[in-house]
Design an enzyme around this catalytic site. Structure first.
Site: not given
Ligand code: NAD
Length: 516
Positions: A184, A224
């Protein structure tokens, strides 16, 4: 005066509680339970490599808005008619980037470095300077294959956090049976405060420095928080620029746009995977998702696609919280309309706040809403013990990485709230990343139906093994075989998931031995 002996000596390490030590609690619990080989334990307790490096970039000139009070001093400043308004790029923080020749050919009225735009606002012209950003790549373990894990662009990142997230990837790749290890990394930056070209320059420079540490068979990044397919495209270009066999390097990153070697179904894969787990959770109880209600934190990639698929299956989204607001509609939020609202270019913060089809509530009230499920899909550490005490849901499906603290975990168990832990729930992303990587290697292209079919099987098979470990129900069915993994007693689902990961990783060390 300090004696020479003490000069430049690092203090003795003290056992501090950090995000990493918290995240590793479950590792130690599962390792104890299965009597994990001692040397394997040492190998897995700390990452293989921890890289910290710095990226510099020259920023562009910006227009910084003045507060109304300050703007009064310029009340007679006439409006600058911008000839090339496309050159003005508005950012979420209200500032405006001056791209290219934004002001060329315009009648510019500047007084003491300030100008007024046609929107009526007075802006200070701030010249772009060079800036330095801290960057990271943690490579946790490669016993099962190349390091694999996302790139995060966010203000609140640290080595400690990336260590925890890289370790999570090691567990997740083992659980989803893809031939990868865990990694990561990312940059300490709020991407919403930078323009498109600035982010491009920062990303290219980041990859320029990262290039010596990664490769399509060594370490494979993906999107991510704060990054997406556009950033992956830039990373691919920078990695392969000028290389003679650049077409063989497409697998250097996954999560690419389908038009440049990405996989069908990758964008929605993590949300889709969460839903496959939820479907299987209800199927096991003789129920379906239809008619169930859910609340959600985070409406980015994982949240929005998860919500959209669930709503197609007949579930109702009651409330969403994101970084900028919280909304609620007891009759159900129209997810397609919310997705359109969030992705509207005018919605600079990409937030759910202000969505006309719901009412505004406070973030703290999200946790009190009665629903069948809560899907955290934002950042880690959000569900604390206090919040866990208040929750009025029956199931938590962890779309985000590490959303529940260890204390909260204990509260959820005590209160009988079910859990689909992150390392299986959100493994859909890395699973389809693996499909993308294979397609790149074989120069193939699979259909969305093919990808979904494979993903569904992979998610449900491994989730069923975890459920069996948790219930101590060793069995072999047409779909799965949990006999090698059950440990003779019942354990909570998070521990069961970790047991599956550790047994699969341990097998590599025990069968292959340790290279010297
Ligand atoms: P993203 O950047 O597309 O979206 C993140 C979301 O979280 C947004 O809606 C943002 O407003 C919200 N957010 C950020 N800070 C916040 C806070 N303090 N309080 C409330 N909401 C908040 O990210 P994503 O890719 O959707 O990832 C979201 C989660 O899923 C992360 O933990 C990431 O590690 C995990 N994840 C993502 C993937 C992927 O394929 N994108 C895979 C596995 C896990």
């Amino acid at each position: 005066m300090a004696s020479e002996e003490n000069f430049m000596r690092a203090p003795a390490p003290s056992p501090k509680r950090t995000i990493y030590t918290e995240a590793m609690e479950i590792f130690h619990r599962a390792a104890d339970l299965i009597g994990l080989d001692k040397r394997v334990r040492l190998e897995l307790e700390e990452p293989d490599y921890e890289h910290i490096f710095y990226v510099t970039a020259k920023l562009k000139d910006r227009l910084v808005p003045l507060a109304p009070e300050e703007a009064k001093a310029f009340s007679d400043l006439s409006v600058t008619q911008v000839r090339n308004p496309d050159g003005l790029e508005r950012l979420a923080d209200g500032k405006i980037i001056l791209n290219g020749r934004a002001l060329l050919g315009s009648d510019v009225n500047i007084r003491r470095g300030h100008l007024r735009l046609p929107d009526g606002g007075v802006y200070q012209l701030v010249p772009g300077e060079s800036q330095r950003f801290k960057a990271y790549r943690v490579q946790h373990n490669q016993a099962r294959g190349p390091y694999k894990g996302g790139i995060r662009y966010h203000r609140e990142v640290s080595l400690d956090l990336f260590k925890a997230l890289a370790a999570e990837m090691t567990w997740k790749t083992a659980i989803s049976e893809v031939p990868f290890g865990g990694g990561k990394g990312g940059i300490q930056i709020d991407p919403r405060q930078y323009g498109r070209e600035e982010l491009e320059n920062i990303t290219l420079r980041f990859m320029y420095k990262l290039k010596s540490m990664i490769g399509p068979n060594i370490d494979i990044p993906a999107p991510d928080v704060g990054t997406n397919g556009d950033i992956m495209a830039l990373m691919y270009r920078q990695y392969s620029d000028g290389e003679r066999e650049r077409h063989n390097m497409r697998g250097i990153v996954t999560g690419k746009d389908v038009r440049i070697g990405g996989s069908e179904g990758r964008v929605k894969a993590t949300g889709q995977g969460v839903v496959y787990c939820i479907e299987d959770y209800y199927a096991d109880r003789g129920e379906t998702v239809k008619g169930k209600t859910f609340t959600m934190q985070g409406f980015g990639n994982v949240g929005s696609h998860g919500a959209s698929i669930l709503s197609t299956l007949g579930a109702r989204l009651l409330a969403v919280n994101d970084a900028d607001g919280t909304i609620y509609n007891g009759d159900g939020i129209d997810v397609q309309a919310l997705m359109a609202y969030v992705s509207d270019p005018k919605n600079l913060k990409r937030t759910v706040a202000g969505f006309p089809g719901a009412q505004k509530i406070e973030k703290k009230d999200l946790w009190d809403i009665q629903a069948d499920m809560l899907i955290p899909a934002a950042l880690g550490g959000e569900i604390t013990a206090d919040i866990a005490e208040r929750l009025k849901v029956k199931l938590i499906a962890e779309g985000a990485n590490g959303p529940t603290t260890p204390e909260a975990d204990r509260v959820l168990q005590k209160r009988g709230i079910d859990l689909i832990p992150d390392i299986i729930a959100n493994a859909g992303g890395v699973t389809v990343s693996y499909y993308e990587w294979i397609q790149n290697k074989r120069m193939e292209r699979w259909s969305e139906a093919e990808v979904d079919q494979r993903l569904e099987k992979a998610m449900k098979r491994n989730y069923r093994i975890i459920r069996d470990i948790s219930r101590n129900q060793p069995r072999k069915t047409e779909m799965h075989d949990s006999r090698p993994y059950c440990i003779g007693k019942t354990v909570d689902p998070r521990c069961a998931a970790m047991i599956l990961a550790l047994k699969r990783i341990e097998a590599h060390y025990l069968l292959e031995g340790f290279s010297q």
